[in-house]
Design a protein around this motif. Structure first.
Motif, PDB file in Angstrom:
ATOM      1  N   GLY B 147     -31.955 169.829  56.398  1.00  7.79           N
ATOM      2  CA  GLY B 147     -32.231 168.434  56.750  1.00  7.79           C
ATOM      3  C   GLY B 147     -32.741 167.714  55.516  1.00  7.79           C
ATOM      4  O   GLY B 147     -32.322 168.009  54.400  1.00  7.79           O
ATOM      5  N   ARG B 149     -35.443 164.009  54.309  1.00 10.70           N
ATOM      6  CA  ARG B 149     -36.515 163.073  54.666  1.00 10.70           C
ATOM      7  C   ARG B 149     -35.971 161.770  55.220  1.00 10.70           C
ATOM      8  O   ARG B 149     -36.679 160.782  55.296  1.00 10.70           O
ATOM      9  CB  ARG B 149     -37.403 162.814  53.453  1.00 10.70           C
ATOM     10  CG  ARG B 149     -38.150 164.057  53.026  1.00 10.70           C
ATOM     11  CD  ARG B 149     -39.189 163.740  51.968  1.00 10.70           C
ATOM     12  NE  ARG B 149     -39.782 164.976  51.476  1.00 10.70           N
ATOM     13  CZ  ARG B 149     -40.733 164.999  50.552  1.00 10.70           C
ATOM     14  NH1 ARG B 149     -41.170 163.881  50.021  1.00 10.70           N
ATOM     15  NH2 ARG B 149     -41.232 166.155  50.161  1.00 10.70           N
ATOM     16  N   VAL B 150     -34.708 161.747  55.506  1.00 16.43           N
ATOM     17  CA  VAL B 150     -34.137 160.523  56.069  1.00 16.43           C
ATOM     18  C   VAL B 150     -33.737 160.776  57.524  1.00 16.43           C
ATOM     19  O   VAL B 150     -33.423 161.899  57.902  1.00 16.43           O
ATOM     20  CB  VAL B 150     -32.927 160.010  55.249  1.00 16.43           C
ATOM     21  CG1 VAL B 150     -33.417 159.328  53.993  1.00 16.43           C
ATOM     22  CG2 VAL B 150     -31.964 161.135  54.901  1.00 16.43           C
ATOM     23  N   VAL B 151     -33.767 159.693  58.309  1.00 19.17           N
ATOM     24  CA  VAL B 151     -33.605 159.865  59.750  1.00 19.17           C
ATOM     25  C   VAL B 151     -32.170 160.176  60.153  1.00 19.17           C
ATOM     26  O   VAL B 151     -31.912 160.584  61.276  1.00 19.17           O
ATOM     27  CB  VAL B 151     -34.104 158.622  60.521  1.00 19.17           C
ATOM     28  CG1 VAL B 151     -35.598 158.453  60.341  1.00 19.17           C
ATOM     29  CG2 VAL B 151     -33.365 157.367  60.081  1.00 19.17           C
ATOM     30  N   LYS B 152     -31.253 159.974  59.240  1.00 22.21           N
ATOM     31  CA  LYS B 152     -29.866 160.207  59.590  1.00 22.21           C
ATOM     32  C   LYS B 152     -29.235 160.994  58.457  1.00 22.21           C
ATOM     33  O   LYS B 152     -29.247 160.548  57.318  1.00 22.21           O
ATOM     34  CB  LYS B 152     -29.178 158.847  59.728  1.00 22.21           C
ATOM     35  CG  LYS B 152     -27.908 158.854  60.514  1.00 22.21           C
ATOM     36  CD  LYS B 152     -27.506 157.423  60.758  1.00 22.21           C
ATOM     37  CE  LYS B 152     -26.131 157.325  61.338  1.00 22.21           C
ATOM     38  NZ  LYS B 152     -25.649 155.943  61.278  1.00 22.21           N
ATOM     39  N   ASN B 153     -28.716 162.161  58.770  1.00 20.56           N
ATOM     40  CA  ASN B 153     -28.307 163.061  57.702  1.00 20.56           C
ATOM     41  C   ASN B 153     -27.485 164.179  58.315  1.00 20.56           C
ATOM     42  O   ASN B 153     -27.949 164.882  59.187  1.00 20.56           O
ATOM     43  CB  ASN B 153     -29.577 163.626  57.057  1.00 20.56           C
ATOM     44  CG  ASN B 153     -29.296 164.538  55.891  1.00 20.56           C
ATOM     45  OD1 ASN B 153     -28.154 164.684  55.457  1.00 20.56           O
ATOM     46  ND2 ASN B 153     -30.330 165.167  55.377  1.00 20.56           N
ATOM     47  N   VAL B 154     -26.255 164.324  57.876  1.00 18.15           N
ATOM     48  CA  VAL B 154     -25.445 165.411  58.437  1.00 18.15           C
ATOM     49  C   VAL B 154     -24.987 166.405  57.376  1.00 18.15           C
ATOM     50  O   VAL B 154     -24.008 167.109  57.558  1.00 18.15           O
ATOM     51  CB  VAL B 154     -24.223 164.886  59.230  1.00 18.15           C
ATOM     52  CG1 VAL B 154     -24.670 164.143  60.461  1.00 18.15           C
ATOM     53  CG2 VAL B 154     -23.323 164.002  58.366  1.00 18.15           C
ATOM     54  N   ALA B 155     -25.711 166.450  56.264  1.00 21.12           N
ATOM     55  CA  ALA B 155     -25.316 167.377  55.203  1.00 21.12           C
ATOM     56  C   ALA B 155     -25.842 168.779  55.504  1.00 21.12           C
ATOM     57  O   ALA B 155     -27.043 168.988  55.631  1.00 21.12           O
ATOM     58  CB  ALA B 155     -25.854 166.890  53.859  1.00 21.12           C
ATOM     59  N   GLY B 156     -24.954 169.738  55.623  1.00 22.64           N
ATOM     60  CA  GLY B 156     -25.357 171.128  55.825  1.00 22.64           C
ATOM     61  C   GLY B 156     -25.709 171.438  57.265  1.00 22.64           C
ATOM     62  O   GLY B 156     -25.763 170.553  58.114  1.00 22.64           O
TER      63      GLY B 156
ATOM     64  N   GLY C 422     -34.605 160.274  47.585  1.00 24.79           N
ATOM     65  CA  GLY C 422     -35.072 161.055  48.730  1.00 24.79           C
ATOM     66  C   GLY C 422     -34.121 161.019  49.906  1.00 24.79           C
ATOM     67  O   GLY C 422     -34.514 161.280  51.036  1.00 24.79           O
ATOM     68  N   THR C 426     -24.578 162.097  52.930  1.00 26.79           N
ATOM     69  CA  THR C 426     -23.802 161.736  54.106  1.00 26.79           C
ATOM     70  C   THR C 426     -24.688 161.564  55.334  1.00 26.79           C
ATOM     71  O   THR C 426     -25.484 162.448  55.661  1.00 26.79           O
ATOM     72  CB  THR C 426     -22.651 162.734  54.390  1.00 26.79           C
ATOM     73  OG1 THR C 426     -21.992 162.350  55.603  1.00 26.79           O
ATOM     74  CG2 THR C 426     -23.135 164.173  54.508  1.00 26.79           C
ATOM     75  N   GLY C 427     -24.574 160.426  55.939  1.00 30.93           N
ATOM     76  CA  GLY C 427     -25.373 160.118  57.116  1.00 30.93           C
ATOM     77  C   GLY C 427     -24.638 160.409  58.396  1.00 30.93           C
ATOM     78  O   GLY C 427     -25.246 160.661  59.430  1.00 30.93           O
ATOM     79  N   ILE C 431     -19.657 166.571  55.575  1.00 30.23           N
ATOM     80  CA  ILE C 431     -19.330 167.117  54.260  1.00 30.23           C
ATOM     81  C   ILE C 431     -17.835 167.361  54.154  1.00 30.23           C
ATOM     82  O   ILE C 431     -17.174 166.913  53.219  1.00 30.23           O
ATOM     83  CB  ILE C 431     -20.116 168.435  54.019  1.00 30.23           C
ATOM     84  CG1 ILE C 431     -21.619 168.158  53.998  1.00 30.23           C
ATOM     85  CG2 ILE C 431     -19.654 169.115  52.739  1.00 30.23           C
ATOM     86  CD1 ILE C 431     -22.101 167.321  52.835  1.00 30.23           C
ATOM     87  N   MET C 439     -22.889 169.435  47.623  1.00 29.02           N
ATOM     88  CA  MET C 439     -23.855 170.230  48.379  1.00 29.02           C
ATOM     89  C   MET C 439     -24.908 170.868  47.473  1.00 29.02           C
ATOM     90  O   MET C 439     -26.082 170.926  47.806  1.00 29.02           O
ATOM     91  CB  MET C 439     -23.137 171.316  49.201  1.00 29.02           C
ATOM     92  CG  MET C 439     -22.501 170.810  50.473  1.00 29.02           C
ATOM     93  SD  MET C 439     -23.722 170.233  51.683  1.00 29.02           S
ATOM     94  CE  MET C 439     -24.176 171.796  52.456  1.00 29.02           C
ATOM     95  N   PHE C 443     -28.873 170.803  47.893  1.00 29.13           N
ATOM     96  CA  PHE C 443     -29.501 172.062  48.285  1.00 29.13           C
ATOM     97  C   PHE C 443     -29.459 173.042  47.129  1.00 29.13           C
ATOM     98  O   PHE C 443     -28.510 173.039  46.335  1.00 29.13           O
ATOM     99  CB  PHE C 443     -28.761 172.666  49.490  1.00 29.13           C
ATOM    100  CG  PHE C 443     -28.822 171.803  50.715  1.00 29.13           C
ATOM    101  CD1 PHE C 443     -30.006 171.684  51.437  1.00 29.13           C
ATOM    102  CD2 PHE C 443     -27.699 171.104  51.155  1.00 29.13           C
ATOM    103  CE1 PHE C 443     -30.064 170.889  52.566  1.00 29.13           C
ATOM    104  CE2 PHE C 443     -27.758 170.305  52.283  1.00 29.13           C
ATOM    105  CZ  PHE C 443     -28.944 170.195  52.996  1.00 29.13           C
ATOM    106  N   MET C 451     -27.700 179.144  54.653  1.00 30.40           N
ATOM    107  CA  MET C 451     -26.666 178.519  55.482  1.00 30.40           C
ATOM    108  C   MET C 451     -25.447 179.438  55.616  1.00 30.40           C
ATOM    109  O   MET C 451     -24.847 179.540  56.674  1.00 30.40           O
ATOM    110  CB  MET C 451     -26.264 177.170  54.899  1.00 30.40           C
ATOM    111  CG  MET C 451     -27.357 176.116  55.092  1.00 30.40           C
ATOM    112  SD  MET C 451     -26.842 174.471  54.569  1.00 30.40           S
ATOM    113  CE  MET C 451     -28.430 173.618  54.538  1.00 30.40           C
ATOM    114  N   MET C 469     -17.535 172.598  54.410  1.00 30.22           N
ATOM    115  CA  MET C 469     -18.985 172.405  54.461  1.00 30.22           C
ATOM    116  C   MET C 469     -19.740 173.078  53.324  1.00 30.22           C
ATOM    117  O   MET C 469     -20.457 172.427  52.591  1.00 30.22           O
ATOM    118  CB  MET C 469     -19.514 172.872  55.833  1.00 30.22           C
ATOM    119  CG  MET C 469     -21.010 172.988  55.944  1.00 30.22           C
ATOM    120  SD  MET C 469     -21.847 171.480  56.399  1.00 30.22           S
ATOM    121  CE  MET C 469     -21.883 171.580  58.169  1.00 30.22           C
TER     122      MET C 469
END
Lengths: 463, 417, 492
Positions: B147, B149-156, C422, C426-427, C431, C439, C443, C451, C469
């Protein structure tokens, strides 16, 4: 324009087939005449897919708009051969243009599939000898459709049968099943023919203070099958202060020709109509059939596509196209004089694709109907999905057409309406046919018929 | 009550880095079982430890790392006490919208590991909805995060979800980023006592289409109602089944909802109906949260059924003399067995009809607390579904040496279903 | 579709004839596509930069059929990739290694709707909007509303943890999924979670959501239904500077208001949207905020008034309120279809999907402007501003290779800046294959190792959605493809 369609392009079937055979192969590849930028407008986002009836039914992207654009473009690019499988996917397209409504990028899908098909059909015609050509298709296209009067005669036995309720009997007995398959199909599509009344006069004066002068397009099939709707439309226009002219020399809009690849005959009809309608002399050319309306509105585009060099033709056809309005669109713009007669009815409005998608007329008919006292307009599921009529589609792709008709009927019936309202002949025929097969007796009417009844203070009677 | 083979040593890391080194050394060396603890409020969840090991306390990892209040997120170390966290957030008129009992002891890391929740879960969800980033250390001493620190995040992969409710078996949570909510200006609870449970069932069905938007729908049987009213120090009608509905918002919004709820409930003829406002409401929210947790009772369970089955289940438990509180809008029923259940056999026979109920209802019953020597005689996590095999695989992927809370989820013989 | 030996040899380039024969015995002629001319449309999804044709596409109609195809793939060691509507903007459905594409578009039944218990069970091919339409009139809806909701499927939303404008208040897909039936790559069918809450053990449902099809194939989803808001107010605030707009966003959130949605469009977007939909946006405005508050009728007007005051104090020159449902619909249409309208500004464009903490919006906005100037690229912006989810759209002409290079550089600079502030790369788009090379910027090696271990638990053989991903261990993750040019694309 001195060109007379009744003696040249759309004369006898033999001549036409002959001319098709003689027509030269289109230059270059199939679809080569399409403005390539129109393919590039598609960014492949896929937002159109679920708007497409055939994709919904099959789940196959080859049967969806994005896939079909991909196929056509691949053919044009030379990546793909136009094999029978590819053809089948393109043929299955209803050209309902629901995808255009869904498309955020403004892709003009109709301006891709229609010219592509036209060139596809030309190539086919060039390959086939006149003898092998599809006589049924040609007979319907070139001998019946353009001529309202011929259509009326052709349908006379059907009318008689219906009036005598013989058709019901035959249907029950299954006698109709022995007719050639497609004639049988046509028979099952014919609506319950009402006596349409006499032809409309050339001029109907405004009632009350005059607000506009309009010309009314009556078309071919519609004038044969739905003359009562024309009368209703004319009366509603009169009630709204419109002088209505009905040019005698008007002809078929040419949509069926154009969509089946006979583009030059279609252009000839367009010219005849441009000559018949004095576009400059009226405030609007009013059309009450969605399919014809969208064809008329496309005249300018089609001229640009087929005869890009002929500036005068572009101006002439474009001038007519600019004046064309669907009747509900026109009345909404004019401001409807509210009808007074109460019609206590639960009604559903069924969007004709060529109104809602091709012409983007969605709210206007609903707004007009909502002004009828007592009328309750119910909403249905999937209002934007085609009923499967789609011009001659119900004859060429019967299986998919039936699937979509059943889907539409289920959605309509779920609202439990007392009357179904739609602004297109094709939809009306398709839904009436589906209703008959489901043994449900719900009248299908044009929005103008309800407005007319309300103005006249006549109670609505079932049947 | 001493647990079987109580872990003996305790280790208190002061930084995540130190923790990593220590975990790596243990994994490479002695390979002693590690039992992470926070506020030690929920140590009885799951199967007891089989072998002595080291208790790893996050008590010294309690810093606020970053609190950009305008972003409505906070990043804190896992050992922070829930009360301390709430105090920090209160200064900015914000909150973590999850009820945690014993907040003066419970830590955020513990709350996440046990997926703690309370009455407000009906309107506001649970920790899985609020933990947007985590840092943890795996059993081999590798720090990992997921995850952000942002409210919307789909990485990983969203490992936050894997850690919420993992009972410290997949990694030691060292830090978490939380999504925050503005604190409501006002709140109130409508406390309605009914003659019959069937009336409450009907009222709950009505509330599913209420014009109000409650934050909590609590069902309390008389035993629980009496205890909760007493804990709150309020004189509330508690001799009948109670439906307690919580609302929050601007003061006039709260008042409007109280009025509306009063009128919506009228058709079900509540015997008594009291609106608990202002400071009193805070005490009642507190009591509702605290009553959920384990105290002196021999056994506490949580049943999950569909909300529409909650009243029937509660009635069934009530008839067995079990005191019952239900987050009725969520189908979560908490039961505390009375002292009469003094043996495993007695508990067994008492619970049998409830196990039958949840099986029929496709629900599940989890034992939150029981004497350690009963644990292997009871299906602590209900009937194990095929998903458990997948959970075992996940555990062995992240903890191949089975060092972190080795028995907690899977018991002493993890390879037996 | 008839099969001849000739056909078999033609389409069996990547998979053997024996495999195809077995597959056909499962799916019959109407449930499978194997002809090259029909496979072509499956070579990409909404992301068109990379393409690969699958060897065969199957259309299962039941979980049993999914199990059969997955088992067969395991037996023959053929890779497979699930696909919904194919609207991914990150190449989520790209069959990287060929193999079988499992199209779930025929599994589209809404199996159960239970309003009292607030859930519905649907098959993965159900179109997002169809569920909400199905619920119309019940007082409930399915909350996640990605801009592609008219086409995208719940299964695809499940796989990518989709968002949408209303996620600001209501959360993303994972917050609305209670459980799922999944078919794992070993052919086992596992029910994760379900209609009851707090099923014991790990939250595998939550882990599975957003795994981008790399864990298995979901065949049923149990979703949470949400009460319709009792009332809503939709506002349009017009600003003369972007900074004033982005600062007002912080002020609104800071005032303790959580709008249902808070979207920003800058001047470039306004111009395109106005050309497409004729809403009446002021063309000289630097930015507009589209703000929606919902809740109880007694509360929304207060909130709307507060927001109007904040915007006015923040420099808004005008704040309008949608006066009818139709006007509200049109406003949302303008917003949701904004990307498509970009075609009117430029022959090609490229959209990014970065996220920053919302207080960093002014900073990222200024950075984007500077990047655009430095690379001489026009960039227009539409943001899910309340979430800090930015969609800068870089306009270019793909025929100009130097422009293309500059667009790629500018894109990367923007995304790296998001990380620095910070945020994330992608929101909501995922990926996929598109951002796999980023990535390792988000990470470190440990994170990615863990993962990979997690994926190993679900998909040990790696046959399910290979090379998605996660970058391959010890490499940059882009071995299979070099990104040479950005594509024209729409976005959410």
């Amino acid at each position: 324009m001195t060109h007379d369609p009744t003696t040249s392009a759309c004369g006898e079937p033999g001549r036409l087939a002959g001319s098709a055979t003689a027509a030269p192969q289109p230059p270059g590849r199939i679809g080569g005449q399409i403005d390539y930028d129109k393919f590039l407008d598609c960014v492949h986002c896929g937002l159109c897919t679920a708007a497409c009836p055939t994709y919904l039914e099959t789940g196959d992207e080859n049967n969806g708009p994005r896939g079909r654009i991909y196929l056509m473009r691949s053919v044009v690019d030379g990546r793909l051969e136009l094999t029978p499988r590819v053809n089948a996917h393109l043929d299955l397209c209803l050209d309902c243009r629901s995808c255009e409504t869904a498309c955020p990028s403004g892709v003009e899908y109709g301006r891709l599939i229609e010219p592509f098909r036209a060139s596809q059909r030309r190539a086919e015609a060039a390959r086939q000898s006149a003898r092998n050509a599809d006589w049924f298709h040609r007979y319907i296209l070139y001998c019946l459709f353009p001529y309202a009067q011929r259509l009326r005669w052709a349908l006379a036995p059907a009318r008689l049968m219906q009036q005598l309720r013989l058709d019901r009997l035959l249907e029950t007995l299954g006698v109709i099943k022995i007719l050639p398959r497609r004639l049988q199909r046509m028979q099952s599509f014919l609506p319950r023919l009402l006596p349409g009344g006499p032809p409309l006069p050339e001029f109907l004066p405004a009632l009350g203070p005059k607000r506009a002068r309009v010309a009314l397009f009556t078309g071919c099939v519609a004038d044969a099958l739905f003359r009562h709707a024309h009368w209703a439309t004319a009366r509603v226009l009169q009630q709204n202060g419109c002088d209505v002219v009905v040019p005698r020399t008007q002809v078929c809009c040419g949509a069926i020709h154009y969509h089946s690849g006979a583009d030059h005959p279609a252009l000839a009809l367009a010219r005849a109509n441009a000559a018949a309608f004095d576009a400059a002399g009226v405030d609007a050319v009013v059309v009450n059939v969605a399919g014809c309306g969208s064809m008329l509105k496309d005249y300018g585009q089609i001229a640009r596509e087929l005869e890009p060099a002929q500036a005068a033709l572009l101006a002439e056809l474009g001038g007519l196209a600019d004046k064309v309005r669907d009747v509900s669109q026109f009345l909404a713009e004019l401001g409807l004089i509210a009808p007074r007669g109460e019609l206590k009815l639960r009604a559903v409005y069924q969007d004709a694709c060529h109104l809602v998608h091709a012409q983007r007329v969605r709210e206007q008919p609903r707004d007009l109907l909502a002004q009828i006292p007592g009328l309750e307009l119910l909403s249905i599921a999937e209002p934007e999905i085609c009923c499967g009529a789609a011009g001659s589609y119900n004859l060429t792709e019967p299986e998919m057409s039936d699937r979509l008709a059943r889907r539409k009927l289920a959605n309509l019936l779920a609202a439990d309406p007392q009357v179904i309202v739609t602004g297109n002949v094709g939809c009306s025929m398709q839904i009436q046919s589906a209703l008959r097969q489901a043994r449900r007796a719900i009248p299908v009417v044009h929005p103008m018929e309800l407005l007319d009844l309300s103005y006249r203070g006549v109670a609505f009677s079932r049947g | 009550m001493p647990r079987v083979a109580e872990p003996i040593d305790e280790y208190l890391p002061t930084t995540p880095g130190e923790l990593c080194r220590w975990m790596a050394e243990n994994a490479d060396g002695e390979q002693r079982p590690v039992y992470p603890v926070g506020g030690r409020t929920a140590l009885r969840f799951g199967y007891p430890a089989a072998a002595p090991g080291i208790t790893l306390s996050t008590a010294q990892l309690a810093r606020v790392v970053d609190y950009p209040a305008r972003d409505m997120t906070i990043t804190v170390e896992a050992g922070i006490r829930m009360d301390d966290l709430a105090a920090v957030l209160k200064r900015e008129r914000q909150r973590l919208a999850v009820d945690v009992a014993q907040a003066h002891r419970a830590t955020l890391g513990g709350a996440i590991a046990t997926n703690t929740s309370g009455p407000r879960r009906y309107g506001l969800g649970t920790l899985r909805d609020y933990v947007i980033g985590v840092s943890a250390v795996d059993a081999l001493g590798r720090p990992f995060k997921a995850g952000g620190r942002v409210v919307k995040n789909v990485a990983g992969y969203d490992l936050c979800k894997a850690l919420v409710g993992s009972l410290g078996t997949l990694g030691v949570i060292t830090q978490a980023t939380l999504k925050l909510r503005p604190a409501p200006e006002a709140s109130a609870l409508v406390w309605a006592a009914f003659d019959r449970l069937s009336l409450i069932d009907a009222a709950l069905a009505r509330l599913a289409v209420s014009s109000t938007r409650p934050m909590a729908l609590e069902l309390l049987l008389p035993g629980a109602a009496t205890a909760i009213a007493a804990e709150a120090g309020l004189d509330l009608p508690a001799h009948r089944p109670v439906l307690c509905i919580g609302v929050e918002g601007a003061p006039h919004e709260v008042q409007w909802q109280i009025d509306e709820l009063t009128s919506e409930l009228a058709e079900f003829h509540p015997h008594d109906l009291v609106a608990v406002n202002a400071l009193e409401s805070l005490r009642l929210w507190f009591a509702l949260t605290e009553y959920q947790v384990v105290s002196d009772e021999p056994l506490t369970f949580q049943a999950s059924v569909r909300p529409s089955q909650a009243v029937e289940f509660a009635a069934c438990a009530d008839q067995l003399g079990i005191s019952v509180q239900a987050h009725a809008g969520n189908g979560i029923v908490l039961g505390h067995l009375s002292d009469r259940a003094t043996t495993l056999a007695a508990a067994h026979s008492l619970l049998a009809p409830l196990y039958d109920f949840v099986r029929r209802a496709h629900g599940v019953m989890t034992i939150l607390n029981c004497p350690p020597d009963w644990a292997h005689g009871l299906p602590l996590f209900g009937d194990l579904s095929p998903a458990w095999e997948l959970m075992r695989r996940l555990k062995s992927q992240l903890d191949p040496k089975n060092l972190l809370n080795p028995e907690r989820f899977f018991g002493r013989t993890p390879r037996d279903a | 579709m008839t099969t001849t030996d000739h056909d078999v040899s033609r389409s069996a380039a990547g998979v053997g004839a024996a495999f195809l024969t077995r597959l056909e015995s499962i799916f019959g002629e109407h449930g499978l596509i194997r002809q090259p001319e029909e496979l072509l449309v499956y070579e990409c999804d909404g992301y068109v930069i990379e393409k690969n044709v699958p060897d065969v596409v199957v259309f299962p109609e039941s979980t049993e059929q999914v199990v059969k195809v997955v088992n067969l793939c395991a037996e023959f060691q053929v890779p497979f990739v699930p696909r919904g509507a194919g609207t991914s903007l990150a190449g989520g459905c790209l069959p990287v290694g060929g193999g079988v594409m499992i199209s779930l578009t025929r599994m589209k039944r809404i199996l159960e709707v239970n309003l009292r218990d607030r859930y519905a069970v649907v098959e993965p091919g159900v179109v997002n909007l169809h569920l909400t339409q199905h619920l119309k009139g019940t007082g409930y809806h399915y909350a996640p509303d990605p801009s592609s909701q008219g086409a995208c499927t719940i299964g695809g939303n499940f796989a990518t943890n989709s968002g949408g404008p209303h996620t600001l208040k209501y959360g993303v897909t994972v917050n609305h999924v209670l459980g799922a039936e999944v078919v794992l790559p070993d052919g086992s069918v596992v029910q994760l979670g379900g209609a009851v809450e707090d099923t014991p053990g790990y939250d595998l449902t939550g882990l599975f959501v957003g795994s981008e099809g790399t864990f298995g194939v979901c065949t049923r989803v149990t979703v949470r239904l949400t009460r319709d808001p009792a009332a809503c107010r939709t506002l349009l605030a017009v600003f003369n500077s972007v900074r004033e707009a982005t600062q007002s966003i912080s002020q609104i959130i800071g005032a303790g208001i959580v709008p249902a949605a808070l979207e920003m469009m800058d001047q470039g977007i306004i111009e395109a949207v106005e050309a497409a939909f004729h809403f009446g946006f002021p063309l000289d405005a630097a930015a507009v905020l589209l703000i929606e508050v919902d809740g109880l009728e007694v509360a929304v007007d207060d909130e709307a008034r507060q927001i109007i005051a904040i915007c006015q104090a923040g420099g808004a020159r005008e704040v309008r309120q949608a006066n009818s449902p139709r006007e509200r619909q049109l406003l949302w249409k303008c917003r949701k279809q904004a990307f498509g309208a970009i075609g009117r500004l430029s022959p090609s464009y490229c959209t990014q999907d970065g996220v920053v903490p919302r207080t960093k919006l002014p900073e990222i906005q200024e950075f984007i402007t500077a990047v655009g100037q430095r690379h001489a690229i026009r960039i227009v912006n539409v943001f899910h501003a309340g979430d800090g989810n930015i969609h800068p759209i870089l306009l270019f002409d793909e025929r100009d290779s130097d422009q293309v290079r500059r667009v790629l550089e500018a894109s990367e600079e923007i995304l790296l800046k998001c990380i620095e502030l910070g945020g994330s790369v992608t929101g909501e788009h995922g990926i996929g294959v598109e951002k796999i090379s980023l990535m390792h910027r988000l990470f470190d090696a440990h994170d990615l190792d863990v993962m990979r271990s997690v994926r190993q638990a679900f998909n040990p053989g790696g046959l399910c959605s290979p090379m998605k991903m996660l970058p391959t261990a010890g490499a940059c993750g882009m071995e299979h493809v070099m990104q040479k040019r950005p594509g024209r694309r729409a976005a959410l």
